[in-house]
Design a protein around this motif. Structure first.
Motif, PDB file in Angstrom:
ATOM      1  N   THR A   1     -59.945  99.121 102.461  1.00 59.60           N
ATOM      2  CA  THR A   1     -59.395 100.362 101.904  1.00 59.60           C
ATOM      3  C   THR A   1     -58.221 100.870 102.717  1.00 59.60           C
ATOM      4  O   THR A   1     -57.428 101.661 102.209  1.00 59.60           O
TER       5      THR A   1
ATOM      6  N   ASP B   1     -54.904  98.984  96.459  1.00 58.00           N
ATOM      7  CA  ASP B   1     -55.453  99.789  95.364  1.00 58.00           C
ATOM      8  C   ASP B   1     -56.977  99.750  95.341  1.00 58.00           C
ATOM      9  O   ASP B   1     -57.599  99.693  94.283  1.00 58.00           O
TER      10      ASP B   1
ATOM     11  N   GLY C   1     -57.951  97.998  91.740  1.00 59.68           N
ATOM     12  CA  GLY C   1     -56.679  97.909  91.038  1.00 59.68           C
ATOM     13  C   GLY C   1     -56.683  96.771  90.028  1.00 59.68           C
ATOM     14  O   GLY C   1     -57.703  96.465  89.410  1.00 59.68           O
TER      15      GLY C   1
ATOM     16  N   GLN D   1     -54.536  92.342  92.982  1.00 63.01           N
ATOM     17  CA  GLN D   1     -54.847  93.202  94.127  1.00 63.01           C
ATOM     18  C   GLN D   1     -56.337  93.159  94.450  1.00 63.01           C
ATOM     19  O   GLN D   1     -56.719  93.162  95.615  1.00 63.01           O
ATOM     20  N   THR D   2     -57.160  93.101  93.429  1.00 63.73           N
ATOM     21  CA  THR D   2     -58.602  93.008  93.661  1.00 63.73           C
ATOM     22  C   THR D   2     -58.971  91.646  94.232  1.00 63.73           C
ATOM     23  O   THR D   2     -59.870  91.542  95.065  1.00 63.73           O
TER      24      THR D   2
END
Length: 128
Positions: free
Chosen positions: A18, A23, A100, A104-105
């Motif tokens: 995080t 995201d 996101g 991005q994930t």
């Protein structure tokens, strides 16, 4: 005790992810510092449970495509576990994991997997 240690390691890995611009956001438990830590521990416990129950089944089912992609499909399985965790966290009121887009994930799942593997190796939580 092993599950608690794995959950704590994964919780720290989620916290590290995080901090990066991926995201990935965790909401919930903003009242006190310990409620924030419990929110991350809850997500760590969900991911640890999914890794123990769902991931072996997916790994066996996806074995042919994992062999064809020389192991890269394991990242997609990790993405699915993170997406499933986000979906489960939306169903409860205590904590929410928002993710996101796909790429991005996928990078967040890679960071969480790498960080938890390194920390688990240092703490000895991955030993059989």
């Amino acid at each position: 005790m092993k599950f608690v240690l794995k959950s704590a390691v994964i919780a720290v890995a989620i916290w590290i992810a995080t901090l990066l611009p991926l995201d990935l956001a965790v909401t919930g438990g903003e009242a006190e510092w310990w409620t924030r830590a419990l929110a991350f521990l809850a997500l760590g416990a969900v991911i640890a449970a999914l890794n123990a129950i769902v991931k072996p089944i997916l790994t066996v089912l996806a074995l042919p495509i994992t062999i064809l992609t020389l192991g890269l499909f394991a990242l997609v399985i990790n993405w699915f576990i993170l997406w499933l965790t986000a979906w489960i966290s939306e169903q409860v009121d205590f904590v929410n994991l928002s993710i996101g887009g796909f790429w991005q994930t996928l990078l967040a799942a890679l960071v969480i997997s790498f960080a938890s593997a390194v920390m688990g190796g240092l703490l000895g939580s991955n030993r059989g």
